[in-house]
Design a protein around this motif. Structure first.
Motif, PDB file in Angstrom:
ATOM      1  N   ALA A  91      50.724   2.151   8.195  1.00  0.00           N
ATOM      2  CA  ALA A  91      49.866   3.298   8.539  1.00  0.00           C
ATOM      3  C   ALA A  91      48.487   3.189   7.884  1.00  0.00           C
ATOM      4  CB  ALA A  91      50.548   4.605   8.146  1.00  0.00           C
ATOM      5  N   PHE A  92      48.418   2.642   6.670  1.00  0.00           N
ATOM      6  CA  PHE A  92      47.137   2.483   5.978  1.00  0.00           C
ATOM      7  C   PHE A  92      46.243   1.491   6.713  1.00  0.00           C
ATOM      8  CE2 PHE A  92      44.119   1.047   2.808  1.00  0.00           C
ATOM      9  CZ  PHE A  92      43.773   2.222   2.161  1.00  0.00           C
ATOM     10  N   GLU A  93      46.791   0.361   7.117  1.00  0.00           N
ATOM     11  CA  GLU A  93      46.012  -0.638   7.861  1.00  0.00           C
ATOM     12  C   GLU A  93      45.545  -0.070   9.202  1.00  0.00           C
ATOM     13  OE1 GLU A  93      48.073  -4.783   6.358  1.00  0.00           O
ATOM     14  OE2 GLU A  93      49.163  -3.522   7.797  1.00  0.00           O
ATOM     15  N   TYR A  94      46.415   0.689   9.850  1.00  0.00           N
ATOM     16  CA  TYR A  94      46.050   1.323  11.118  1.00  0.00           C
ATOM     17  C   TYR A  94      44.904   2.320  10.897  1.00  0.00           C
ATOM     18  CZ  TYR A  94      46.577   3.351  15.748  1.00  0.00           C
ATOM     19  OH  TYR A  94      46.339   3.765  17.035  1.00  0.00           O
ATOM     20  N   ALA A  95      44.974   3.092   9.811  1.00  0.00           N
ATOM     21  CA  ALA A  95      43.920   4.055   9.499  1.00  0.00           C
ATOM     22  C   ALA A  95      42.589   3.337   9.252  1.00  0.00           C
ATOM     23  CB  ALA A  95      44.304   4.894   8.278  1.00  0.00           C
ATOM     24  N   GLN A  96      42.632   2.197   8.557  1.00  0.00           N
ATOM     25  CA  GLN A  96      41.398   1.437   8.324  1.00  0.00           C
ATOM     26  C   GLN A  96      40.809   0.929   9.631  1.00  0.00           C
ATOM     27  OE1 GLN A  96      42.860  -1.321   5.252  1.00  0.00           O
ATOM     28  NE2 GLN A  96      41.352  -0.382   3.873  1.00  0.00           N
ATOM     29  N   ALA A  97      41.654   0.406  10.516  1.00  0.00           N
ATOM     30  CA  ALA A  97      41.174  -0.067  11.817  1.00  0.00           C
ATOM     31  C   ALA A  97      40.597   1.089  12.625  1.00  0.00           C
ATOM     32  CB  ALA A  97      42.313  -0.751  12.572  1.00  0.00           C
ATOM     33  N   PHE A  98      41.255   2.240  12.576  1.00  0.00           N
ATOM     34  CA  PHE A  98      40.778   3.427  13.285  1.00  0.00           C
ATOM     35  C   PHE A  98      39.411   3.845  12.746  1.00  0.00           C
ATOM     36  CE2 PHE A  98      40.411   7.939  14.152  1.00  0.00           C
ATOM     37  CZ  PHE A  98      40.897   8.055  15.447  1.00  0.00           C
TER      38      PHE A  98
END
Length: 173
Positions: A91-98
């Motif tokens: 979820a953290f990596e997804y948030a960074q990409a977002f």
């Protein structure tokens, strides 16, 4: 005549005291009602909000859900994994990409609210009001939930601790 005036004065004082006590009980009941927890659900997501929230999906059908209380709005958007790259992200990596793809504003860095990746995002709405959003990311079995908690600037500051409390109650089953 003096007795009649005195009796009327006493009756009016008693009635005013009764009215004050009654209005105080109404305020206390409203405060207690607002603090009652209610679980809201959408698909595999659940969240605990106060019972002054209600479903507001009629506003925008882009989201899987919209729940509002008058001061705070909670919106949820589910994104199913379409490829292995996203499925392997936490979820953290997804948030960074977002965050890297938010072009219309300058969002905050991704931070953790306990273990929940979040981004704070500010916009100006169509009425010229400054809106602040806390975007929280939750990994589900086959996708990511983006749950956005939004409010006008003054309301956001006032309800920030409640927003954090709500964000911590989200569960994806």
């Amino acid at each position: 005549m003096k007795k009649l005036v005195l009796i009327l004065l006493c009756v009016s004082m008693v009635l005013s005291l009764t009215a004050c006590g009654f209005s105080k009980r109404i305020v206390e009941a409203a405060e207690n009602k607002a603090e009652t927890v209610k679980t809201f659900r959408c698909d595999d997501l659940s969240i605990e909000l106060t019972n002054d929230f209600m479903t507001m999906n009629f506003i925008d059908d882009t989201y899987n859900f919209i729940w509002g209380s008058g001061d705070v709005t909670v919106m949820g958007l589910y994104s199913e994994f379409e490829d292995d790259i996203l499925q392997d992200m936490d979820a953290f990596e997804y948030a960074q990409a977002f965050r890297d793809n938010l072009s219309e504003s300058d969002p905050s860095e991704v931070t953790l609210l306990d273990t929940i990746p979040t981004i704070e995002h500010t916009t100006i709405d169509e009425k010229g009001e400054k809106m602040i959003y806390l975007l929280a990311f939750y990994k589900a079995e086959h996708g990511i939930w983006l749950v956005t908690f939004g409010a006008e600037e003054d309301d956001y500051s006032e309800h920030y601790s409640d927003i954090c409390k709500y964000a911590k109650t989200v569960k994806c089953n």
